[in-house]
Design a protein around this motif. Structure first.
Motif, short mmCIF file in Angstrom:
data_model
loop_
_atom_site.label_atom_id
_atom_site.label_comp_id
_atom_site.label_asym_id
_atom_site.label_seq_id
_atom_site.Cartn_x
_atom_site.Cartn_y
_atom_site.Cartn_z
N ALA A 49 16.91 3.86 -9.96
CA ALA A 49 15.97 4.76 -11.06
C ALA A 49 15.60 6.63 -10.38
O ALA A 49 15.55 7.68 -10.62
N THR A 50 14.55 6.10 -8.60
CA THR A 50 14.51 7.16 -8.09
C THR A 50 15.27 7.96 -7.26
O THR A 50 15.50 9.39 -7.95
N CYS A 51 16.80 7.32 -6.87
CA CYS A 51 17.44 8.45 -6.26
C CYS A 51 17.81 9.20 -7.46
O CYS A 51 18.49 10.39 -7.17
N ARG A 52 17.91 8.51 -8.45
CA ARG A 52 18.93 9.23 -9.96
C ARG A 52 17.48 10.72 -10.06
O ARG A 52 18.53 12.38 -10.11
N ARG A 53 16.24 10.44 -10.41
CA ARG A 53 15.75 11.56 -10.31
C ARG A 53 15.83 12.06 -9.01
O ARG A 53 15.54 13.45 -9.75
N VAL A 54 15.51 12.31 -8.09
CA VAL A 54 15.88 12.78 -6.59
C VAL A 54 16.76 14.41 -7.68
O VAL A 54 16.58 15.29 -6.90
N LEU A 55 18.24 13.51 -7.65
CA LEU A 55 19.61 14.46 -7.71
C LEU A 55 19.60 15.16 -8.82
O LEU A 55 19.85 16.50 -8.68
N THR A 56 18.61 15.01 -9.48
CA THR A 56 18.21 15.45 -10.92
C THR A 56 16.93 16.82 -10.76
O THR A 56 18.08 18.12 -10.75
N LEU A 57 16.58 16.87 -9.72
CA LEU A 57 14.84 17.73 -9.32
C LEU A 57 16.15 18.85 -8.92
O LEU A 57 15.66 19.69 -9.00
N LEU A 58 16.67 18.75 -7.34
CA LEU A 58 17.55 19.02 -7.00
C LEU A 58 19.16 19.90 -7.66
O LEU A 58 19.78 20.59 -6.85
N GLY A 59 19.09 19.08 -9.17
CA GLY A 59 20.18 20.03 -9.31
C GLY A 59 21.63 19.69 -9.06
O GLY A 59 22.83 20.32 -9.43
N GLU A 60 21.54 18.57 -8.18
CA GLU A 60 22.57 17.76 -7.81
C GLU A 60 23.66 17.37 -9.40
O GLU A 60 23.81 16.43 -9.44
N GLY A 61 24.37 18.19 -9.98
CA GLY A 61 25.43 17.79 -10.85
C GLY A 61 26.68 16.57 -10.91
O GLY A 61 26.26 15.28 -11.72
N ALA A 66 9.95 13.19 -0.76
CA ALA A 66 8.82 11.71 -1.35
C ALA A 66 8.80 10.75 -1.66
O ALA A 66 8.95 9.61 -1.52
N LEU A 67 10.55 11.22 -2.88
CA LEU A 67 10.93 10.52 -3.90
C LEU A 67 12.31 9.71 -3.04
O LEU A 67 11.88 8.03 -3.57
N ASN A 68 12.83 10.14 -2.09
CA ASN A 68 13.36 10.07 -1.26
C ASN A 68 12.75 8.63 -0.63
O ASN A 68 13.66 7.72 0.24
N GLN A 69 11.38 8.73 0.60
CA GLN A 69 10.72 7.63 0.93
C GLN A 69 10.68 6.13 0.22
O GLN A 69 10.96 5.25 0.14
N PHE A 70 10.57 6.97 -0.90
CA PHE A 70 10.09 5.83 -2.39
C PHE A 70 11.07 5.43 -2.84
O PHE A 70 10.51 3.86 -2.75
N ALA A 71 12.23 5.74 -2.58
CA ALA A 71 13.85 4.74 -2.70
C ALA A 71 14.21 3.94 -1.62
O ALA A 71 14.82 3.22 -2.29
N GLU A 72 13.70 4.39 -0.66
CA GLU A 72 13.47 3.84 0.78
C GLU A 72 13.46 3.01 1.01
O GLU A 72 13.70 1.51 1.05
N LEU A 73 12.30 3.20 0.47
CA LEU A 73 11.00 1.49 0.20
C LEU A 73 11.64 0.30 -0.49
O LEU A 73 11.57 -0.50 -0.33
N HIS A 74 12.05 0.61 -1.38
CA HIS A 74 12.70 0.05 -2.61
C HIS A 74 13.87 -0.66 -2.51
O HIS A 74 13.67 -1.45 -2.50
N TYR A 75 14.72 0.28 -1.48
CA TYR A 75 15.59 -0.91 -0.88
C TYR A 75 15.61 -1.56 -0.16
O TYR A 75 16.30 -2.24 -0.34
N HIS A 76 14.51 -1.03 1.08
CA HIS A 76 14.16 -2.26 2.15
C HIS A 76 13.64 -3.56 1.21
O HIS A 76 13.92 -4.56 1.90
N ARG A 77 13.16 -3.24 -0.07
CA ARG A 77 12.46 -4.70 -0.26
C ARG A 77 13.45 -5.05 -1.44
O ARG A 77 12.82 -6.19 -1.88
N GLY A 78 14.60 -4.68 -1.49
CA GLY A 78 15.51 -4.96 -2.86
C GLY A 78 15.22 -5.33 -3.93
O GLY A 78 16.38 -5.71 -4.46
N GLN A 79 14.57 -3.67 -3.94
CA GLN A 79 14.83 -3.54 -5.45
C GLN A 79 15.33 -2.53 -5.98
O GLN A 79 15.34 -1.46 -5.67
N ARG A 94 1.04 -1.13 -0.02
CA ARG A 94 -0.21 -0.20 0.01
C ARG A 94 1.20 1.35 0.14
O ARG A 94 0.90 2.18 -0.89
N ALA A 95 2.35 1.00 0.91
CA ALA A 95 2.73 2.45 0.89
C ALA A 95 3.25 2.64 -0.42
O ALA A 95 3.66 3.68 -0.82
N ASP A 96 3.62 1.54 -0.72
CA ASP A 96 4.66 1.58 -2.74
C ASP A 96 3.57 2.23 -3.09
O ASP A 96 3.37 2.79 -4.60
#
Length: 691
Positions: free
Chosen positions: A131-143, A112-125, A86-88
């Protein structure tokens, strides 16, 4: 101070207002939900936050900052209740719609995306987490970090599925509860995203890259945060975990202990970070051979997590498993088994079942059965764990190592050393592939390989692997660590096998000195050292010393595994021979009878171990001229050989001829001739002449 009833009354009044979308209703929902969250009642809080999110979605829009915060909060509550799917789903729906988010909501979306990445990390995905981690870094301009993430993603297929190689789950840098949210700048979410990226490096075994990422975050955090700030504690604990994985064991433990002290002083005991730090530190102590202090730390962590989470929560179950492993190391098999049984049930009740953690728990339970001598139960449990891991993990995932070693130990206990060697060798290859050839993580498997080599009488291989294990442990832990003494005990066994009792006694004395200086000494580990010293003394004809050491060894083993465990047999046999060598025949006979009884109860009537005890009893009765009993014990020994090897096996003929020689030496010619004829008949029936 607001009470539950006053907040409920406030919410009821807001609901009775004419305007259904009144802002006061949202505020009342948030205050009561926060009240329940702070008191660790996620079920009640979840209902209110779900209503709050629905209300805000209708009035402010699904991508408004406050709506996204409520969605993240709701997802975290579902996760704390074990409803990971449900969280996923909630976070996945948000991730699919947030490409064109307004600038004012960027930080909320990043959280929220960081939380999403962490949830998948905990579940082994790991692929989706990357992919989600890269989206966060792009969103925040961390080139620069995005470029680093891209290099990780270029070989995404090689990321191992399952739990990454870590002691405990990675720590988040902020809560998803808006009441505990950090100051709204992009910086905390950048740090959080970098932590997630470093965790992916850990999952790939790229510890140097992970260490650099965590050190970077730690330096920045120390400049802007107070010493006890949770975000700073996170950096200390993450860095400690990576140091552990890279082989810097003592530095890791000191850093974790420092982080726990700072966190406890700043936040108090009942906080997830304190629980995780205690769990990590307990796991480190357990791996370092300090089971007593590990037990105390893990009990504290379990107490905190039981207060913070439902009984079936993954973190509670995981801590129960670690505590059970500490209890097993202390020889408390019953308590460990009961705790692991409850943990298995907790994992099986989850929907969906966390099969990775379930497999690890089953593996630990298999070791409990194995140590207790319940081989059938151990085989069934370890095979179930292995089946789950083969289905869910990559072929060379390091989480398979413990299960493979368990199957190896099971076959060694069943006197199948060749099969045991195959399992341990596979475990060693996987560990080398994950950590490298010089990592201290290899030593436990090397010790088991050394034991199997001794059982196979392959002394060259035993020396090679034990020398390697000793070098690794001395290099990583120093010369006086209890885990060094564990390897020394096996080196002493090797010296005995090589016919060097004086050298074995010297090695045993060094190991015993290390254990005596240690604050904690596992009883079975000390028993192994006493066994080496006792057998060395016996071979050097120091019978008084050998008897005293053997009695101490037996007392330790009986305290841990009981008086009828198969592991007592070598000590019982040595004690019997020591009594006989000192002319104390009555005590020797008592010991031999005890050894035979334990062997038949633990291993069955058709096991070769009992034959030596029955044969020794026959010899003793012959020496004491108790001829009727001699005849009975000789016949019983022959029947045991027939059950073990077959009625006409060469071993039966050899036993008959051996008894014939003893009887002839005692001038019992008639009985000697009978045994000799029986042996010749067997040999003649086994002789096939090819024409």
């Amino acid at each position: 101070m607001a009470t539950e009833q006053s907040l409920i009354d406030e919410l009821a009044a807001a609901r009775n207002r004419p305007l259904a979308n009144d802002p006061q209703l949202a505020a009342a929902l948030q205050r009561l939900a926060r009240w329940y969250s702070e008191r660790r009642q996620p079920g009640r809080a979840r209902v209110l936050v779900q209503e709050l999110w629905t209300l805000q979605s209708q009035t402010q829009g699904e991508l408004h900052e406050s709506t996204i915060d409520s969605l993240s909060w709701l997802a975290s509550l579902f996760a704390s209740l074990g409803k990971l799917d449900r969280a996923d789903q909630l976070l996945s729906d948000l991730a699919a719609r947030c490409d064109n988010v307004a600038s004012g909501s960027v930080n909320a979306v990043a959280a929220a995306l960081n939380q999403f990445a962490e949830l998948h990390y905990h579940r082994g995905q790991f692929d989706s987490a990357l992919a989600t981690c890269r989206r966060v870094l792009t969103l925040l301009g961390e080139g620069d970090v995005v470029a680093d993430a891209a290099s990780v993603g270029s070989d995404a297929g090689s990321i191992r599925h399952g739990e990454p190689r870590r002691v405990d789950a990675p720590v988040r840098t902020s809560s998803t509860d808006p009441s505990a949210a950090p100051t709204r700048t992009s910086h905390p979410q950048l740090v959080r995203a970098r932590n997630n990226l470093a965790a992916l490096h850990v999952a790939r075994g790229e510890y140097d890259q992970a260490r650099r990422a965590f050190i970077r975050n730690l330096r920045e955090a120390r400049q802007r945060l107070a010493p006890g700030d949770p975000a700073l504690i996170v950096q200390w604990m993450n860095l400690a975990s990576v140091l552990r994985l890279s082989g810097q064991i003592q530095q890791s433990e000191r850093l974790t202990a420092r982080a726990v002290r700072k966190c406890q002083r700043a936040i108090g005991w009942y906080h997830p970070l304190v629980a995780q730090g205690l769990a990590n530190l307990g796991a480190y102590r357990l791996q370092g051979g300090r089971a007593e202090s590990a037990k105390a730390l893990l009990r504290k962590a379990l107490k905190i997590r039981r207060r913070l989470h439902p009984a079936e929560h993954t973190l509670v179950a995981r801590t129960q498993r670690q505590l059970a492993e500490a209890l097993l190391a202390l020889g408390k098999h019953g308590a460990a088994e009961r705790l692991l049984d409850r943990t298995v049930i907790a994992f099986e009740k989850q929907q969906p079942v966390d099969e990775i953690q379930l497999a690890l728990t089953l593996c630990s339970l298999g070791f409990v059965y194995l140590t207790a001598g319940r081989h059938a139960n151990a085989e069934r449990t370890l095979n179930r764990a292995h089946e789950i891991q083969q289905r869910r993990l990559a072929p060379h995932d390091p989480q398979l190592v413990q299960t493979l070693n368990g199957l190896g130990c099971l076959n060694a206990a069943r006197l199948n050393p060749d099969v045991a060697r195959t399992f341990h060798q596979r475990a060693l290859e996987m560990t080398e592939q994950s950590f490298g050839a010089e990592h201290p993580e290899l030593t436990k498997t090397l010790v088991w390989l050394g034991e199997v080599a001794l059982a196979r009488t392959d002394l060259a291989e035993a020396k090679r692997v034990l020398d390697r294990a000793l070098t690794l442990r001395e290099k990583s832990l120093g010369n006086e660590h209890p885990l060094v003494a564990e390897v020394l005990a096996r080196c002493g066994q090797l010296a005995l096998a090589e016919g060097q009792p004086a050298r074995a006694l010297s090695i045993g004395a060094r190991a015993m000195s290390i254990y005596n200086l240690s604050k904690e000494c596992p009883p079975l580990a000390m028993a192994d050292v006493l066994a080496v010293a006792a057998e060395s003394s016996r071979r050097l004809q120091r019978m008084t010393q050998a008897e005293s050491l053997t009695i101490q060894e037996l007392a330790l083993r009986e305290k841990v595994v009981g008086a009828e465990h198969v592991s007592l047999l070598p000590a019982i046999k040595r004690l019997a021979h020591t009594h006989l060598a000192r002319g104390r025949h009555a005590e020797g006979e008592v010991a031999l009878r005890l050894g035979l009884a334990v062997s038949e109860k633990a291993l069955g009537m058709s096991h070769t171990t009992g034959i030596k005890f029955a044969e020794s009893l026959a010899r003793l009765c012959l020496v004491k001229k108790r001829y009727d009993e001699t005849d009975q014990w000789m016949e019983r020994t022959v029947k045991m050989c027939q059950r073990c090897y077959g009625n006409e096996a060469d071993q039966v003929a050899d036993t008959l001829l051996g008894f014939s020689g003893l009887l002839r030496a005692a001038q019992l010619e008639s009985k000697a001739d009978e045994f000799e004829r029986r042996a010749i008949d067997i040999r003649n029936r086994n002789c096939h002449v090819l024409l």
